[in-house]
Design a protein around this motif. Structure first.
Motif, PDB file in Angstrom:
ATOM      1  N   VAL A   1      30.239  37.546  35.267  1.00  0.00           N
ATOM      2  CA  VAL A   1      31.698  37.622  35.361  1.00  0.00           C
ATOM      3  C   VAL A   1      32.267  38.571  34.320  1.00  0.00           C
ATOM      4  O   VAL A   1      33.164  39.376  34.601  1.00  0.00           O
ATOM      5  CB  VAL A   1      32.301  36.210  35.225  1.00  0.00           C
ATOM      6  N   GLU A   2      31.735  38.529  33.075  1.00  0.00           N
ATOM      7  CA  GLU A   2      32.239  39.422  32.036  1.00  0.00           C
ATOM      8  C   GLU A   2      31.950  40.881  32.371  1.00  0.00           C
ATOM      9  O   GLU A   2      32.779  41.765  32.147  1.00  0.00           O
ATOM     10  CB  GLU A   2      31.631  39.044  30.683  1.00  0.00           C
ATOM     11  N   LEU A   3      30.756  41.172  32.892  1.00  0.00           N
ATOM     12  CA  LEU A   3      30.446  42.553  33.280  1.00  0.00           C
ATOM     13  C   LEU A   3      31.394  43.034  34.374  1.00  0.00           C
ATOM     14  O   LEU A   3      31.855  44.192  34.352  1.00  0.00           O
ATOM     15  CB  LEU A   3      28.999  42.639  33.771  1.00  0.00           C
ATOM     16  N   LEU A   4      31.706  42.169  35.340  1.00  0.00           N
ATOM     17  CA  LEU A   4      32.638  42.557  36.409  1.00  0.00           C
ATOM     18  C   LEU A   4      34.026  42.802  35.852  1.00  0.00           C
ATOM     19  O   LEU A   4      34.716  43.757  36.259  1.00  0.00           O
ATOM     20  CB  LEU A   4      32.667  41.472  37.491  1.00  0.00           C
ATOM     21  N   HIS A   5      34.474  41.963  34.926  1.00  0.00           N
ATOM     22  CA  HIS A   5      35.795  42.160  34.329  1.00  0.00           C
ATOM     23  C   HIS A   5      35.856  43.474  33.560  1.00  0.00           C
ATOM     24  O   HIS A   5      36.870  44.190  33.615  1.00  0.00           O
ATOM     25  CB  HIS A   5      36.122  40.978  33.405  1.00  0.00           C
ATOM     26  N   ASN A   6      34.764  43.819  32.858  1.00  0.00           N
ATOM     27  CA  ASN A   6      34.747  45.081  32.121  1.00  0.00           C
ATOM     28  C   ASN A   6      34.806  46.284  33.047  1.00  0.00           C
ATOM     29  O   ASN A   6      35.250  47.360  32.632  1.00  0.00           O
ATOM     30  CB  ASN A   6      33.484  45.166  31.259  1.00  0.00           C
ATOM     31  N   LEU A   7      34.380  46.119  34.284  1.00  0.00           N
ATOM     32  CA  LEU A   7      34.452  47.216  35.265  1.00  0.00           C
ATOM     33  C   LEU A   7      35.770  47.238  36.015  1.00  0.00           C
ATOM     34  O   LEU A   7      35.953  48.033  36.946  1.00  0.00           O
ATOM     35  CB  LEU A   7      33.300  47.085  36.269  1.00  0.00           C
ATOM     36  N   GLY A   8      36.721  46.349  35.645  1.00  0.00           N
ATOM     37  CA  GLY A   8      38.022  46.337  36.293  1.00  0.00           C
ATOM     38  C   GLY A   8      38.063  45.548  37.576  1.00  0.00           C
ATOM     39  O   GLY A   8      38.971  45.752  38.388  1.00  0.00           O
ATOM     40  N   LEU A   9      37.104  44.662  37.803  1.00  0.00           N
ATOM     41  CA  LEU A   9      37.056  43.860  39.022  1.00  0.00           C
ATOM     42  C   LEU A   9      37.439  42.423  38.711  1.00  0.00           C
ATOM     43  O   LEU A   9      37.158  41.910  37.622  1.00  0.00           O
ATOM     44  CB  LEU A   9      35.644  43.884  39.614  1.00  0.00           C
ATOM     45  N   SER A  10      38.085  41.769  39.661  1.00  0.00           N
ATOM     46  CA  SER A  10      38.351  40.340  39.548  1.00  0.00           C
ATOM     47  C   SER A  10      37.194  39.579  40.186  1.00  0.00           C
ATOM     48  O   SER A  10      36.530  40.090  41.087  1.00  0.00           O
ATOM     49  CB  SER A  10      39.667  39.978  40.242  1.00  0.00           C
ATOM     50  N   ALA A  11      36.938  38.351  39.710  1.00  0.00           N
ATOM     51  CA  ALA A  11      35.775  37.605  40.169  1.00  0.00           C
ATOM     52  C   ALA A  11      36.138  36.143  40.376  1.00  0.00           C
ATOM     53  O   ALA A  11      36.930  35.569  39.633  1.00  0.00           O
ATOM     54  CB  ALA A  11      34.634  37.728  39.171  1.00  0.00           C
ATOM     55  N   THR A  12      35.532  35.545  41.425  1.00  0.00           N
ATOM     56  CA  THR A  12      35.620  34.111  41.699  1.00  0.00           C
ATOM     57  C   THR A  12      34.217  33.542  41.598  1.00  0.00           C
ATOM     58  O   THR A  12      33.257  34.169  42.067  1.00  0.00           O
ATOM     59  CB  THR A  12      36.199  33.851  43.092  1.00  0.00           C
ATOM     60  N   LEU A  13      34.071  32.352  41.009  1.00  0.00           N
ATOM     61  CA  LEU A  13      32.759  31.805  40.709  1.00  0.00           C
ATOM     62  C   LEU A  13      32.522  30.512  41.480  1.00  0.00           C
ATOM     63  O   LEU A  13      33.388  29.638  41.509  1.00  0.00           O
ATOM     64  CB  LEU A  13      32.641  31.532  39.202  1.00  0.00           C
ATOM     65  N   VAL A  14      31.342  30.401  42.171  1.00  0.00           N
ATOM     66  CA  VAL A  14      30.884  29.145  42.768  1.00  0.00           C
ATOM     67  C   VAL A  14      29.440  28.928  42.318  1.00  0.00           C
ATOM     68  O   VAL A  14      28.755  29.871  41.923  1.00  0.00           O
ATOM     69  CB  VAL A  14      30.970  29.170  44.303  1.00  0.00           C
ATOM     70  N   SER A  15      28.964  27.666  42.403  1.00  0.00           N
ATOM     71  CA  SER A  15      27.707  27.311  41.754  1.00  0.00           C
ATOM     72  C   SER A  15      26.515  27.162  42.688  1.00  0.00           C
ATOM     73  O   SER A  15      25.401  26.953  42.225  1.00  0.00           O
ATOM     74  CB  SER A  15      27.887  25.994  40.969  1.00  0.00           C
ATOM     75  N   ASP A  16      26.715  27.179  44.015  1.00  0.00           N
ATOM     76  CA  ASP A  16      25.570  27.087  44.917  1.00  0.00           C
ATOM     77  C   ASP A  16      25.930  27.694  46.257  1.00  0.00           C
ATOM     78  O   ASP A  16      27.087  28.044  46.509  1.00  0.00           O
ATOM     79  CB  ASP A  16      25.103  25.635  45.093  1.00  0.00           C
TER      80      ASP A  16
END
Length: 846
Positions: A646-661
């Motif tokens: 998620v942090e790498l995506l944010h540094n590239l200017g992208l928004s991210a949604t997280l799910v666990s499985d």
């Protein structure tokens, strides 16, 4: 008095008789063998006689089928010759034009005309409308104007033939012969003749002594006509067939086959005499065999009784000193000698048993020592690996703890972070070596053949290690002993890895002096070249007795030296295995305290000077924008990996949604989540990435939604994992641990750049000149990559698109690249070939 006879009494008496004596048993068995032999000879003889007689009868039957075919062909040929001659008679042409003359001359001529054939036939003169102008007095004299063959003759003027079945079941051969007007060359009338084939066949079965004759369509096996003989129907029939008109006959409507039937009885009137003869001969043979067996066995039984008594004495008394009688040189005598040898052997074996036990014990001790040595070698290797893994892990964990210290200066923070990155890269290199070795030993290692320049590979390796050598104060150089710009075909990536392993070892074990890379041709012919790469150093050197361990896995020359300088010892093993796979070998020449020369040789294929040697690792990065736009759905169960991704995506200017499985990912998509791309981990609880991808693809197909990109995210770096991801519906592949450049490259393929204001195009754009040799070389590299479904084709297409920018092929190459990015490699290759052909590009062959 009622006497009851037991039918099995003779058999019981015979059984007891043969059990009482070995001679009787031999006689009985000899009699049985004689009976079986006689039966076998009789059966084989009867089979041979039957085969010969049957083949002769079959040949006669085949000859009769040819005779029937000749009769039919002769009758049809006679009919056609007569009709052809008649159609050329000027009288018929005049009859078509002069009705009065036809009535007075032609009609009587036809009524009295007789075809030179014994079978029923007919003949008619017809006009083009199918009207019967004159004909023979025969039921087979008609025009048959409704036949397609009649109309075909009028259209093209060619003679037509037809086979038809009349109402009475007779098969009729019909010939349509045109009457050509000599001055115009046109068909003015038609002579129609018919021949009753069934009538011809009627008397043939009796004449040729056959059970029946049939005419079949050779293509459909349909029975056209059939006639039977006058005798009773046989219980079994055999057939022979021949093609009618084996030489092609123009206008024949379909192939016709003549089939004759007859019962073939090779043993008729011959079986009874044969059986009587065989029975008498067998009886005489059996009596002679029984008599001979009784006489022969009498000489064998007496000495066998002596051997029986000796064997019984040895068994009962355990007396190995008993004397064995001499019974001659025949088989019984040899048996007695073998028994004597056996007794001596048993006696000698008692003395040698203890020595054999001691020998087996010594062999077992050596086997245990070898197993302990192998176990010790693996234990030492595991200890080395533990040290090599813990060393970078210590740097990672230690620096991570120091980063948590409050009030760190910016310089300290960067230094700690750099140490973590360096330690992680060291650990990654170690893991890659282990993976390479495991793939080689499992036989799953694959080579990537491409064009390369040895001088270029050495220069790239020199640039990679020049800084390290300079920091140690070493003289570092490379030398190519050959003409400049020579190119070869082999696995350039693995060559670079092999050279790098040797150079890395040389710099590590050299405290002062020089390190040199050399390459040369050793042997050369028209199709293969043996190249040798060598790395020479002035380092610590290696003892001669330790050199044999250098290229073996799980073994090291000197553990103390390894501990002083570090390393796992896997690099040389990988170099050795790769050299073997590429058709070569490895070796070392070393003197302690004076240096070493490590070399490997490989077989390569020479390449002409016109072939470009640019490789994938020297390509310009394509589709790697500075900024990316979109939202990413991250499917990951590990908390640490979640945070990093998620942090790498944010540094590239992208928004991210997280799910666990995977199940949560499927629920999110079905719930309307509008993510532009999905990063999908493979190994997760509840539902793994493969199953989740398949369910998402099924749901998209059901709803008619466009296919959103799904990129696999896994620590499994093997090629089979990549193939399984693509086959399950994923679009791309990222290996853990994530590297920023690789992440940006993959995201750049699937997420569009941020919109940038485009400059207004000028009214007239000049056509950009094309570098034809470079374009031909690029196309020559791309087509094999597309054929092998290689992802490197996408990067090469980006270079090709840049090379043709501003030309008429810009849009076409962009479409090819789009197809490749959608993994439609076959369509992309076909489109690229069409463009190259249309533009007359000369494709360089690699």
């Amino acid at each position: 008095m009622n006497l009851r006879v037991n039918p099995y009494a003779p058999l019981k008496a015979l059984w007891h008789w043969q059990r009482n004596s070995l001679a009787n048993a031999f006689a009985l068995h000899a009699a049985l063998i004689a009976i079986a032999s006689s039966l076998m000879v009789a059966m084989v003889s009867l089979a041979v006689i039957y085969s010969v007689e049957h083949n002769a009868l079959q040949e006669k039957l085949q000859e009769k089928s040819r005779h029937v075919a000749e009769r039919l062909e002769g009758a049809i040929g006679t009919l056609e010759n007569a009709v052809t001659d008649l159609s050329k008679n000027p009288l018929l042409v005049t009859a078509l034009l002069d009705s009065s003359g036809r009535v007075s001359h032609v009609v009587p001529f036809f009524q009295s005309y007789r075809l030179p054939i014994a079978a029923a036939s007919g003949l008619s003169l017809c006009d083009l409308n199918g009207e019967n102008l004159a004909s023979m007095r025969s039921e087979l004299s008609e025009c048959r104007a409704d036949s397609p063959r009649f109309k075909q003759l009028i259209d093209d003027g060619k003679t037509q033939r037809e086979v038809t079945v009349l109402k009475n079941g007779h098969l009729v051969w019909t010939l349509y012969q045109g009457i050509v007007f000599p001055y115009t060359g046109t068909v003015e009338g038609v002579v129609v003749s018919q021949l009753d084939l069934t009538d011809i066949l009627g008397g043939l079965p009796k004449d040729l002594d056959l059970e029946g004759i049939a005419l079949l369509r050779a293509d459909t096996r349909e029975i056209l006509a059939e006639t039977e003989g006058s005798g009773p129907a046989p219980t079994t029939e055999e057939t022979a067939s021949v093609r009618l008109f084996r030489k092609s006959l123009a206008g024949l409507p379909f192939p016709i086959e003549v089939v004759v039937k007859d019962s073939l009885s090779p043993f008729q009137d011959k079986l009874a005499p044969l059986l009587v003869g065989y029975a008498l001969g067998s009886l005489v043979l059996i009596l002679a065999v029984v008599f001979w067996a009784r006489r022969a066995t009498a000489k064998v039984v007496a000495p066998l009784r002596q051997l029986r008594d000796v064997s019984r004495n040895i068994a009962e008394n355990s007396d190995l000193t008993i004397a064995i009688p001499h019974l001659g040189n025949d088989e019984v005598g040899q048996l007695a000698s073998a028994l004597e040898v056996m007794v001596h052997t048993i006696r000698d074996s008692e003395y040698s048993l203890e020595s054999k036990v001691a020998q087996r014990t010594e062999e077992l001790r050596k086997s245990e020592a070898a197993a302990e040595a192998a176990s010790l070698a693996k234990s030492r290797f595991l200890a080395t690996m533990s040290h090599e893994i813990r060393t970078p892990m210590n740097g990672i964990l230690g620096m991570a703890q120091l980063l948590l210290t409050p009030n760190l200066a910016e310089g300290e923070r960067q230094d700690y972070t750099r140490t973590i990155l360096t330690s992680g890269q060291t650990l990654m290199t170690l893991l890659n070596d282990i993976l390479d070795l495991s793939k080689i030993e499992a036989g799953k290692f694959q080579t990537e053949i491409s064009v390369f320049s040895p001088e270029q590979l050495m220069r790239e390796t020199y640039l990679l290690f020049a800084g390290i050598a300079k920091n140690k104060g070493l003289q570092f150089e490379y030398i190519w002993h050959g003409p400049a710009q020579l190119r070869y075909r082999s696995d350039a990536i693995r060559l670079r890895q092999m050279i790098g392993n040797l150079v890395g070892n040389a710099i590590k074990f050299t405290a002062q002096g020089r390190v040199c890379i050399e390459a040369r041709e050793i042997k050369k012919d028209a199709s293969r070249v043996m190249l040798e790469f060598a790395v020479i150093d002035t380092g610590i050197g290696i003892e001669e007795e330790q050199q044999s361990l250098l290229f073996q896995p799980f073994s090291q020359a000197d553990s103390s030296t390894t501990r002083q300088f570090g390393g796992t010892g896997l690099g040389l093993s990988i170099v050795h295995n790769l050299a073997k796979m590429l058709g070569g070998d490895t070796g070392v020449d070393s003197t302690p305290d004076r240096g070493s020369r490590f070399w490997f040789r490989i077989q390569v294929e020479p390449v002409g000077s016109g072939i470009d040697s640019r490789q994938a690792d020297r390509t310009v990065k394509a589709n790697a924008p500075d900024r990316l736009a979109g939202r990413v759905l991250v499917v990951e169960d590990n908390p640490t990996n979640q945070k990093v991704t998620v942090e790498l995506l944010h540094n590239l200017g992208l928004s991210a949604t997280l799910v666990s499985d995977g199940q949560q990912a499927v629920d999110a998509v079905m719930g309307g989540d509008a993510a532009d791309l999905i990063l999908m981990d493979l190994q997760m609880p509840i539902m793994d990435g493969y199953a989740a991808t398949e369910k998402i693809r099924q749901y998209e197909a059901t709803k008619g939604w466009p296919r959103r990109p799904i990129v696999a995210l896994t620590a499994n770096a093997f090629e089979n994992a990549r193939k399984q991801c693509l086959s399950s519906g994923m679009d791309d592949f990222l290996a853990k641990p994530l590297v920023t450049d690789a992440l940006v490259k993959v995201l750049g393929r699937w997420l569009k750049d941020l919109p940038v204001a485009a400059e207004a195009p000028s009214a007239i754009q000049p056509q950009k000149p094309i570098d034809m040799p470079r374009i031909g070389a690029l196309v020559g590299e791309i087509l094999p990559l597309l054929a092998q479904n290689k992802f490197d084709a996408i990067d090469r297409l980006a270079l090709l698109e840049a090379a043709v920018a501003g030309t008429v092929t810009t849009d076409g190459i962009a479409e090819v690249r789009r197809l490749a990015e959608e993994f439609s490699f076959a369509q992309a290759a076909e489109q690229l070939r069409r463009i190259a052909t249309a533009q007359n590009w000369k494709i360089a062959r690699t």
